[in-house]
Design a protein around this motif. Structure first.
Motif, PDB file in Angstrom:
ATOM      1  N   PRO A  81       0.832  -1.215   0.000  1.00 27.84           N
ATOM      2  CA  PRO A  81       0.000   0.000   0.000  1.00 27.84           C
ATOM      3  C   PRO A  81       0.859   1.254   0.000  1.00 27.84           C
ATOM      4  CG  PRO A  81      -0.736  -1.568   1.667  1.00 27.84           C
ATOM      5  CD  PRO A  81       0.604  -2.044   1.181  1.00 27.84           C
ATOM      6  N   LYS A  83       0.892   4.159   1.826  1.00 29.45           N
ATOM      7  CA  LYS A  83       1.454   4.679   3.077  1.00 29.45           C
ATOM      8  C   LYS A  83       2.630   3.831   3.538  1.00 29.45           C
ATOM      9  CE  LYS A  83       0.307   6.217   7.748  1.00 29.45           C
ATOM     10  NZ  LYS A  83      -0.759   6.377   8.766  1.00 29.45           N
ATOM     11  N   ARG A  84       2.506   2.520   3.429  1.00 31.99           N
ATOM     12  CA  ARG A  84       3.602   1.639   3.843  1.00 31.99           C
ATOM     13  C   ARG A  84       4.822   1.820   2.942  1.00 31.99           C
ATOM     14  NH1 ARG A  84       2.472  -4.559   3.471  1.00 31.99           N
ATOM     15  NH2 ARG A  84       0.573  -3.859   4.529  1.00 31.99           N
ATOM     16  N   VAL A 151      -7.015   8.584  -0.547  1.00 36.47           N
ATOM     17  CA  VAL A 151      -6.084   7.524  -0.180  1.00 36.47           C
ATOM     18  C   VAL A 151      -5.065   8.067   0.806  1.00 36.47           C
ATOM     19  CG1 VAL A 151      -4.306   5.932  -1.000  1.00 36.47           C
ATOM     20  CG2 VAL A 151      -6.379   6.288  -2.351  1.00 36.47           C
ATOM     21  N   ARG A 152      -4.946   7.420   1.924  1.00 35.43           N
ATOM     22  CA  ARG A 152      -4.124   7.873   3.033  1.00 35.43           C
ATOM     23  C   ARG A 152      -2.677   8.136   2.617  1.00 35.43           C
ATOM     24  NH1 ARG A 152      -5.232   3.798   5.925  1.00 35.43           N
ATOM     25  NH2 ARG A 152      -7.152   4.667   6.772  1.00 35.43           N
ATOM     26  N   SER A 153      -2.157   9.318   2.949  1.00 40.82           N
ATOM     27  CA  SER A 153      -0.775   9.752   2.710  1.00 40.82           C
ATOM     28  C   SER A 153      -0.470  10.109   1.262  1.00 40.82           C
ATOM     29  CB  SER A 153       0.238   8.699   3.195  1.00 40.82           C
ATOM     30  OG  SER A 153       0.145   8.528   4.593  1.00 40.82           O
ATOM     31  N   ASP A 175     -10.240   9.276   5.010  1.00 35.72           N
ATOM     32  CA  ASP A 175      -9.106   8.531   4.471  1.00 35.72           C
ATOM     33  C   ASP A 175      -9.490   7.085   4.169  1.00 35.72           C
ATOM     34  OD1 ASP A 175      -7.434  10.672   4.549  1.00 35.72           O
ATOM     35  OD2 ASP A 175      -6.333  10.046   6.330  1.00 35.72           O
ATOM     36  N   VAL A 176      -8.939   6.557   3.082  1.00 36.86           N
ATOM     37  CA  VAL A 176      -9.117   5.150   2.726  1.00 36.86           C
ATOM     38  C   VAL A 176      -7.734   4.547   2.524  1.00 36.86           C
ATOM     39  CG1 VAL A 176     -11.351   5.596   1.671  1.00 36.86           C
ATOM     40  CG2 VAL A 176      -9.300   5.572   0.236  1.00 36.86           C
ATOM     41  N   SER A 177      -7.624   3.225   2.635  1.00 38.58           N
ATOM     42  CA  SER A 177      -6.321   2.567   2.536  1.00 38.58           C
ATOM     43  C   SER A 177      -5.850   2.442   1.097  1.00 38.58           C
ATOM     44  CB  SER A 177      -6.377   1.189   3.202  1.00 38.58           C
ATOM     45  OG  SER A 177      -7.418   0.407   2.629  1.00 38.58           O
ATOM     46  N   VAL A 178      -6.744   2.031   0.196  1.00 41.92           N
ATOM     47  CA  VAL A 178      -6.403   1.834  -1.212  1.00 41.92           C
ATOM     48  C   VAL A 178      -7.577   2.282  -2.075  1.00 41.92           C
ATOM     49  CG1 VAL A 178      -4.751  -0.053  -0.855  1.00 41.92           C
ATOM     50  CG2 VAL A 178      -7.190  -0.571  -1.104  1.00 41.92           C
ATOM     51  N   HIS A 181     -10.975   0.310  -2.153  1.00 43.09           N
ATOM     52  CA  HIS A 181     -11.780   0.537  -0.956  1.00 43.09           C
ATOM     53  C   HIS A 181     -12.547   1.840  -1.085  1.00 43.09           C
ATOM     54  CE1 HIS A 181     -11.993   1.524   3.592  1.00 43.09           C
ATOM     55  NE2 HIS A 181     -13.059   0.822   3.237  1.00 43.09           N
TER      56      HIS A 181
END
Length: 230
Positions: A81, A83-84, A151-153, A175-178, A181
């Motif tokens: 993802p 952010k990671r 999308v987060r970050s 915020d959403v992760s991807v 989503h």
């Protein structure tokens, strides 16, 4: 054309320089003595996707493969993802992060190539809402009590950074992760606008068999150059 001529030289310079800075899974190197670890997205169509065989495909992945292989470098794509991936490049767990916008915060721990494409940043909405939702600025989001999926970050231009960090604007950002989503939340009426590259979201929706359920909104928020981050 200019970016293509400069990128191989830029890649060599940045790999040589970054090798002395990074620690972690991506062992420091002074040449292509090992495969370079490159972040890839599973769902960022048409730029980066995972195909049915589990391989990284898409415009960005083809481009960076050609650049690095022209230097005699092998690469290995790693799906993660967004952010990671920022954490991973900061701590040396990957060597290269494609599709990255330059920001002062990221420049404190990363190095950047010249821009290799420009992103058009805007919104996708539920089918039929492009004409119903009138936007001329982000202030209209507040006035109409709308919610933006983000999308987060992910960096989406200075105007949005200022908006989401303001006391009033932050109430209208979820915020959403991807990306997928975010599409689910949009179609479930949990958000009203999904922020990003509209053409990419439409392509993702079509891949999921939801192409007729979403459409691009005509409002363009920003045009942002993206780079390779090291």
């Amino acid at each position: 054309m200019t970016a293509w001529r400069l990128l191989p030289r830029m890649v060599v310079m940045l790999v040589l320089f970054a090798g002395g800075m990074q620690t972690g899974q991506a062992e420091p190197i002074s040449d292509c003595s090992r495969p370079l670890l490159v972040r890839a997205s599973e769902t960022y169509s048409p730029f980066s996707m995972k195909d049915e065989n589990g391989f990284a495909v898409g415009i960005d992945n083809v481009f960076i493969s050609k650049v690095l292989k022209s230097l005699g470098c092998d690469i290995r794509f790693m799906f993660m993802p967004w952010k990671r991936s920022l954490y991973a490049v900061k701590h040396g767990d990957i060597d290269i992060l494609p599709s990255a916008s330059y920001t002062e915060e990221r420049a404190k721990y990363g190095l950047f190539s010249v821009p290799y494409r420009n992103d058009v940043i805007g919104f996708v909405v539920r089918n039929g809402d492009a004409g119903r939702i009138g936007l001329s600025s982000l202030d209209d989001v507040i006035a109409q009590d709308l919610v933006i999926g983000h999308v987060r970050s992910a960096f989406r231009g200075e105007a949005f950074e200022k908006f989401k960090n303001s006391p009033e604007g932050s109430k209208h950002v979820s915020d959403v992760s991807v990306g997928p989503h975010g599409l689910q939340l949009l179609l479930a009426n949990r958000v009203d606008l999904l922020l990003g590259i509209p053409a990419a979201y439409v392509a993702q929706a079509e891949q999921q068999g939801l192409g007729s359920a979403v459409e691009e909104h005509p409002f363009i928020l920003a045009r942002e150059p993206v780079r390779l981050m090291f």
